[in-house]
Design a protein around this motif. Structure first.
Motif, PDB file in Angstrom:
ATOM      1  N   LEU A  92       2.399  50.870   9.065  1.00 56.15           N
ATOM      2  CA  LEU A  92       1.327  51.867   8.994  1.00 56.15           C
ATOM      3  C   LEU A  92       0.027  51.320   9.591  1.00 56.15           C
ATOM      4  O   LEU A  92      -0.666  51.998  10.349  1.00 56.15           O
ATOM      5  CB  LEU A  92       1.081  52.295   7.540  1.00 56.15           C
ATOM      6  N   VAL A  93      -0.301  50.065   9.257  1.00 60.27           N
ATOM      7  CA  VAL A  93      -1.512  49.441   9.795  1.00 60.27           C
ATOM      8  C   VAL A  93      -1.402  49.321  11.314  1.00 60.27           C
ATOM      9  O   VAL A  93      -2.340  49.671  12.049  1.00 60.27           O
ATOM     10  CB  VAL A  93      -1.756  48.052   9.155  1.00 60.27           C
ATOM     11  N   GLU A  94      -0.266  48.862  11.801  1.00 54.97           N
ATOM     12  CA  GLU A  94      -0.087  48.707  13.252  1.00 54.97           C
ATOM     13  C   GLU A  94      -0.162  50.052  13.964  1.00 54.97           C
ATOM     14  O   GLU A  94      -0.717  50.161  15.059  1.00 54.97           O
ATOM     15  CB  GLU A  94       1.242  48.009  13.549  1.00 54.97           C
ATOM     16  N   HIS A  95       0.370  51.095  13.330  1.00 54.78           N
ATOM     17  CA  HIS A  95       0.298  52.451  13.901  1.00 54.78           C
ATOM     18  C   HIS A  95      -1.157  52.892  14.004  1.00 54.78           C
ATOM     19  O   HIS A  95      -1.581  53.432  15.033  1.00 54.78           O
ATOM     20  CB  HIS A  95       1.103  53.416  13.023  1.00 54.78           C
ATOM     21  N   GLU A  96      -1.915  52.687  12.936  1.00 54.34           N
ATOM     22  CA  GLU A  96      -3.328  53.072  12.952  1.00 54.34           C
ATOM     23  C   GLU A  96      -4.106  52.302  14.022  1.00 54.34           C
ATOM     24  O   GLU A  96      -4.945  52.861  14.732  1.00 54.34           O
ATOM     25  CB  GLU A  96      -3.963  52.842  11.575  1.00 54.34           C
ATOM     26  N   LEU A  97      -3.833  50.995  14.158  1.00 52.25           N
ATOM     27  CA  LEU A  97      -4.516  50.184  15.173  1.00 52.25           C
ATOM     28  C   LEU A  97      -4.175  50.656  16.584  1.00 52.25           C
ATOM     29  O   LEU A  97      -5.034  50.656  17.476  1.00 52.25           O
ATOM     30  CB  LEU A  97      -4.142  48.709  15.018  1.00 52.25           C
ATOM     31  N   PHE A 119      -6.095  54.035  16.910  1.00 53.27           N
ATOM     32  CA  PHE A 119      -7.545  53.946  16.728  1.00 53.27           C
ATOM     33  C   PHE A 119      -7.981  52.494  16.922  1.00 53.27           C
ATOM     34  O   PHE A 119      -8.192  51.759  15.961  1.00 53.27           O
ATOM     35  CB  PHE A 119      -7.945  54.429  15.320  1.00 53.27           C
ATOM     36  N   PRO A 120      -8.092  52.045  18.198  1.00 53.00           N
ATOM     37  CA  PRO A 120      -8.408  50.635  18.484  1.00 53.00           C
ATOM     38  C   PRO A 120      -9.703  50.157  17.847  1.00 53.00           C
ATOM     39  O   PRO A 120      -9.871  48.969  17.603  1.00 53.00           O
ATOM     40  CB  PRO A 120      -8.499  50.597  20.008  1.00 53.00           C
ATOM     41  N   GLU A 121     -10.611  51.076  17.561  1.00 49.33           N
ATOM     42  CA  GLU A 121     -11.880  50.660  16.959  1.00 49.33           C
ATOM     43  C   GLU A 121     -11.695  50.071  15.551  1.00 49.33           C
ATOM     44  O   GLU A 121     -12.566  49.371  15.033  1.00 49.33           O
ATOM     45  CB  GLU A 121     -12.875  51.836  16.913  1.00 49.33           C
ATOM     46  N   LEU A 122     -10.534  50.331  14.926  1.00 52.14           N
ATOM     47  CA  LEU A 122     -10.257  49.768  13.600  1.00 52.14           C
ATOM     48  C   LEU A 122      -9.987  48.265  13.648  1.00 52.14           C
ATOM     49  O   LEU A 122     -10.028  47.590  12.626  1.00 52.14           O
ATOM     50  CB  LEU A 122      -9.061  50.484  12.958  1.00 52.14           C
ATOM     51  N   ALA A 123      -9.709  47.741  14.842  1.00 50.21           N
ATOM     52  CA  ALA A 123      -9.432  46.301  14.971  1.00 50.21           C
ATOM     53  C   ALA A 123     -10.614  45.470  14.502  1.00 50.21           C
ATOM     54  O   ALA A 123     -10.437  44.395  13.920  1.00 50.21           O
ATOM     55  CB  ALA A 123      -9.074  45.957  16.420  1.00 50.21           C
ATOM     56  N   ALA A 124     -11.841  45.948  14.732  1.00 50.83           N
ATOM     57  CA  ALA A 124     -13.028  45.209  14.297  1.00 50.83           C
ATOM     58  C   ALA A 124     -13.085  45.124  12.768  1.00 50.83           C
ATOM     59  O   ALA A 124     -13.445  44.090  12.211  1.00 50.83           O
ATOM     60  CB  ALA A 124     -14.293  45.869  14.846  1.00 50.83           C
ATOM     61  N   GLU A 125     -12.707  46.215  12.098  1.00 50.24           N
ATOM     62  CA  GLU A 125     -12.695  46.210  10.630  1.00 50.24           C
ATOM     63  C   GLU A 125     -11.659  45.221  10.107  1.00 50.24           C
ATOM     64  O   GLU A 125     -11.934  44.421   9.211  1.00 50.24           O
ATOM     65  CB  GLU A 125     -12.381  47.617  10.112  1.00 50.24           C
ATOM     66  N   LEU A 126     -10.467  45.250  10.699  1.00 48.57           N
ATOM     67  CA  LEU A 126      -9.421  44.317  10.285  1.00 48.57           C
ATOM     68  C   LEU A 126      -9.831  42.875  10.565  1.00 48.57           C
ATOM     69  O   LEU A 126      -9.622  41.979   9.747  1.00 48.57           O
ATOM     70  CB  LEU A 126      -8.105  44.637  11.005  1.00 48.57           C
ATOM     71  N   ALA A 127     -10.453  42.638  11.715  1.00 49.59           N
ATOM     72  CA  ALA A 127     -10.901  41.287  12.071  1.00 49.59           C
ATOM     73  C   ALA A 127     -11.915  40.761  11.057  1.00 49.59           C
ATOM     74  O   ALA A 127     -11.910  39.576  10.719  1.00 49.59           O
ATOM     75  CB  ALA A 127     -11.497  41.282  13.475  1.00 49.59           C
ATOM     76  N   ALA A 128     -12.784  41.636  10.561  1.00 51.91           N
ATOM     77  CA  ALA A 128     -13.774  41.209   9.557  1.00 51.91           C
ATOM     78  C   ALA A 128     -13.070  40.751   8.278  1.00 51.91           C
ATOM     79  O   ALA A 128     -13.435  39.727   7.690  1.00 51.91           O
ATOM     80  CB  ALA A 128     -14.746  42.348   9.260  1.00 51.91           C
ATOM     81  N   TYR A 129     -12.054  41.490   7.861  1.00 56.88           N
ATOM     82  CA  TYR A 129     -11.283  41.074   6.678  1.00 56.88           C
ATOM     83  C   TYR A 129     -10.564  39.748   6.940  1.00 56.88           C
ATOM     84  O   TYR A 129     -10.526  38.869   6.080  1.00 56.88           O
ATOM     85  CB  TYR A 129     -10.253  42.142   6.290  1.00 56.88           C
ATOM     86  N   PHE A 135      -6.031  53.386   5.888  1.00 60.59           N
ATOM     87  CA  PHE A 135      -6.245  52.091   6.540  1.00 60.59           C
ATOM     88  C   PHE A 135      -7.214  51.238   5.730  1.00 60.59           C
ATOM     89  O   PHE A 135      -7.015  50.028   5.594  1.00 60.59           O
ATOM     90  CB  PHE A 135      -6.775  52.314   7.958  1.00 60.59           C
ATOM     91  N   CYS A 136      -8.255  51.879   5.164  1.00 62.72           N
ATOM     92  CA  CYS A 136      -9.263  51.120   4.418  1.00 62.72           C
ATOM     93  C   CYS A 136      -8.674  50.427   3.192  1.00 62.72           C
ATOM     94  O   CYS A 136      -9.160  49.385   2.762  1.00 62.72           O
ATOM     95  CB  CYS A 136     -10.434  52.017   4.021  1.00 62.72           C
ATOM     96  N   GLU A 137      -7.587  50.976   2.632  1.00 59.66           N
ATOM     97  CA  GLU A 137      -6.916  50.332   1.502  1.00 59.66           C
ATOM     98  C   GLU A 137      -5.964  49.227   1.965  1.00 59.66           C
ATOM     99  O   GLU A 137      -5.811  48.207   1.300  1.00 59.66           O
ATOM    100  CB  GLU A 137      -6.109  51.370   0.708  1.00 59.66           C
ATOM    101  N   LEU A 138      -5.328  49.444   3.127  1.00 55.47           N
ATOM    102  CA  LEU A 138      -4.322  48.502   3.608  1.00 55.47           C
ATOM    103  C   LEU A 138      -4.899  47.318   4.373  1.00 55.47           C
ATOM    104  O   LEU A 138      -4.311  46.240   4.376  1.00 55.47           O
ATOM    105  CB  LEU A 138      -3.314  49.231   4.502  1.00 55.47           C
ATOM    106  N   ALA A 139      -6.043  47.501   5.032  1.00 55.76           N
ATOM    107  CA  ALA A 139      -6.602  46.432   5.878  1.00 55.76           C
ATOM    108  C   ALA A 139      -6.845  45.134   5.106  1.00 55.76           C
ATOM    109  O   ALA A 139      -6.448  44.058   5.571  1.00 55.76           O
ATOM    110  CB  ALA A 139      -7.876  46.909   6.568  1.00 55.76           C
TER     111      ALA A 139
END
Length: 197
Positions: free
Chosen positions: A26-31, A34-44, A7-11
């Motif tokens: 893959l990103v949507e599956h991870e989100l 693991f809903p907490e990853l939404a904050a990381e994606l939002a920052a990007y 996820f860290c490479e794809l976000a």
């Protein structure tokens, strides 16, 4: 077969909207898992949204078009005649609003004007009682003028006659208790942070 990227490479690439279909899934599956990853994606996504504003403004030369046509050895275009439409305005009665279901269950939109050049939409939006709109990131300004019902944004409840303007790169997930209808002016490029269910 190479392993799936993390996820860290794809976000960051998702925020730039340059993933292929498989990587996006893959990103949507991870989100979803693991809903907490939404904050990381939002920052990007916030970082990507402000990239164009970091470039210095450059004034365009008044004679640029003429010089380009000369360089390309083309005839300078004639100034078009001003065309005045037969009816200088457009009107639509409430009973004629072109309602269509929106992607969020329990919502509908009547698109009044879509400007592809400015990437902007003006319309009337309505939501049934109990609708929770997914968190979304604003690519540009969003303006809401409440017509009916209630709309809750970040703990504040707005009603008929209230006006709400959201800044570019801001995000929220509004909801309504009793249903609502409002006039909206927003970007066509807003991004959902949460998955639409």
């Amino acid at each position: 077969m190479s392993p799936d990227p993390c996820f860290c490479e794809l976000a960051p690439l998702h925020a730039l909207d340059i993933l292929d279909e498989r990587e996006r899934l893959l990103v949507e599956h991870e989100l979803a898992h693991f809903p907490e990853l939404a904050a990381e994606l939002a920052a990007y996504q916030r970082a990507v949204a402000v990239l164009p504003y970091g470039a210095p403004a450059v004034a365009v030369s008044a004679d640029l078009k003429t010089r380009l046509f000369e360089r390309l050895d083309l005839e300078k275009p004639k100034t078009p005649a001003v065309c005045v439409p037969a009816v200088p305005y457009f009107a639509l009665r409430a009973a004629e609003l072109p309602w269509e279901p929106f992607i969020v269950p329990g919502t509908a939109i009547a698109r009044l004007r879509v400007d592809e050049a400015r990437r902007e939409l003006v319309g009337v939006f309505r939501a049934e009682a109990g609708v929770k709109y997914p968190d979304h990131l604003h690519a540009g300004f969003e303006e809401i003028f409440m017509l009916e019902g209630d709309l809750e944004i970040d703990g504040e409840i707005y009603g008929p006659g209230d006006y709400v303007r959201s800044q570019p790169s801001s995000m929220h997930g509004p909801s309504t208790r009793g249903g609502c209808m409002f006039l909206i002016r927003t970007s066509l490029d807003d991004t959902f942070i949460e998955t639409v269910t």
